[in-house]
Scaffold this motif. Structure first.
Motif, PDB file in Angstrom:
ATOM      1  N   LEU A   1       1.304  -1.336  -0.132  1.00 44.66           N
ATOM      2  CA  LEU A   1      -0.121  -0.157   0.184  1.00 44.66           C
ATOM      3  C   LEU A   1       1.100   1.538  -0.056  1.00 44.66           C
ATOM      4  N   SER A   2       1.789   1.445   0.932  1.00 41.83           N
ATOM      5  CA  SER A   2       3.105   2.657   0.962  1.00 41.83           C
ATOM      6  C   SER A   2       3.532   2.683  -0.281  1.00 41.83           C
ATOM      7  N   GLN A   3       3.513   1.578  -1.199  1.00 41.51           N
ATOM      8  CA  GLN A   3       4.892   1.571  -2.246  1.00 41.51           C
ATOM      9  C   GLN A   3       3.737   2.486  -3.679  1.00 41.51           C
ATOM     10  N   GLU A   4       2.704   1.997  -3.142  1.00 40.57           N
ATOM     11  CA  GLU A   4       1.822   2.367  -4.402  1.00 40.57           C
ATOM     12  C   GLU A   4       1.212   3.591  -4.433  1.00 40.57           C
ATOM     13  N   GLY A   5       1.938   4.872  -3.321  1.00 42.22           N
ATOM     14  CA  GLY A   5       2.030   5.599  -3.113  1.00 42.22           C
ATOM     15  C   GLY A   5       0.859   6.374  -2.220  1.00 42.22           C
ATOM     16  N   LEU A   6       0.462   5.192  -1.162  1.00 45.32           N
ATOM     17  CA  LEU A   6      -0.867   5.633  -0.842  1.00 45.32           C
ATOM     18  C   LEU A   6      -0.963   6.267   1.088  1.00 45.32           C
ATOM     19  N   GLY A   7       0.576   6.090   1.389  1.00 47.98           N
ATOM     20  CA  GLY A   7       0.516   6.589   2.211  1.00 47.98           C
ATOM     21  C   GLY A   7       2.206   6.114   2.568  1.00 47.98           C
ATOM     22  N   LYS A   8       3.010   7.022   3.430  1.00 49.68           N
ATOM     23  CA  LYS A   8       4.100   6.873   3.831  1.00 49.68           C
ATOM     24  C   LYS A   8       4.765   6.474   4.930  1.00 49.68           C
ATOM     25  N   LYS A   9       3.435   6.552   5.668  1.00 47.98           N
ATOM     26  CA  LYS A   9       3.564   6.007   7.391  1.00 47.98           C
ATOM     27  C   LYS A   9       3.297   5.040   7.699  1.00 47.98           C
ATOM     28  N   ILE A  10       3.865   4.055   7.532  1.00 50.01           N
ATOM     29  CA  ILE A  10       3.798   2.374   8.324  1.00 50.01           C
ATOM     30  C   ILE A  10       3.747   2.257  10.125  1.00 50.01           C
ATOM     31  N   ALA A  11       2.708   1.781  10.719  1.00 54.79           N
ATOM     32  CA  ALA A  11       3.243   1.317  11.997  1.00 54.79           C
ATOM     33  C   ALA A  11       2.525   0.187  12.417  1.00 54.79           C
ATOM     34  N   GLU A  12       3.222  -0.858  12.862  1.00 51.66           N
ATOM     35  CA  GLU A  12       3.031  -2.581  13.605  1.00 51.66           C
ATOM     36  C   GLU A  12       1.261  -1.985  14.800  1.00 51.66           C
TER      37      GLU A  12
END
Length: 165
Positions: free
Chosen positions: A66-77
């Protein structure tokens, strides 16, 4: 209104091939389908302020796509997104989240039946175990009362990857 997207992980490797369910990765087909869903969401203008993910391998891989496709830069577990997680932990986190404002957008990447049950709690305040989120499927919810999200939301999207693609 805050938009909340509940996204189930993509197609994962067979349980029988892994002694620990938490370690099951996405299959190649699972990666491809998840990428296609992410591209479709991106074309529709979907963006996330944050992607919260279950700590399981397949969910984290879905969040990365999702992040790589430009939907969001911040990921958190977020441990409560693991199977059998407690929604009250999310509600407590939500009340303190820095982006908890009217125009925010948040993705929760997790598992079935939890995502379906959480969706029912958000919308109706109870679970009936009737909403099913297919692998790489998406449920979209608008949070109408940011101080009390349970039972105070409206469903605006419930789709399988097959319908999106």
């Amino acid at each position: 209104m805050t938009k909340l997207y509940l996204i189930r992980h993509g197609i994962a490797a067979d349980r029988a091939d892994y002694s620990n369910d938490e370690d099951r990765p996405l299959t190649e087909k699972g990666k491809q389908k998840t990428e296609q869903v992410a591209k479709c969401l991106h074309k529709k203008g979907v963006k996330f302020d944050l992607i919260l993910t279950s700590p399981l391998v397949r969910a984290k891989a879905t969040a990365e796509i999702l992040s790589q496709e430009g939907l969001g830069k911040k990921i958190a577990e977020f441990a409560p997104l693991a199977p059998a997680g407690d929604i009250e932990n999310w509600v407590n986190w939500w009340s303190k989240w820095e982006y908890n404002k009217d125009d925010s957008s948040l993705a929760l990447v997790g598992h079935q039946p939890d995502l379906g049950n959480w969706s029912e709690l958000f919308v109706w305040g109870r679970t009936e175990e009737k909403l099913i989120v297919k692998k790489a499927g998406v449920i979209g919810i608008r949070i109408l009362d940011k101080d009390k999200p349970i039972g105070n939301c409206e469903l605006f999207l419930l789709t399988s990857p097959k319908w999106l693609l």
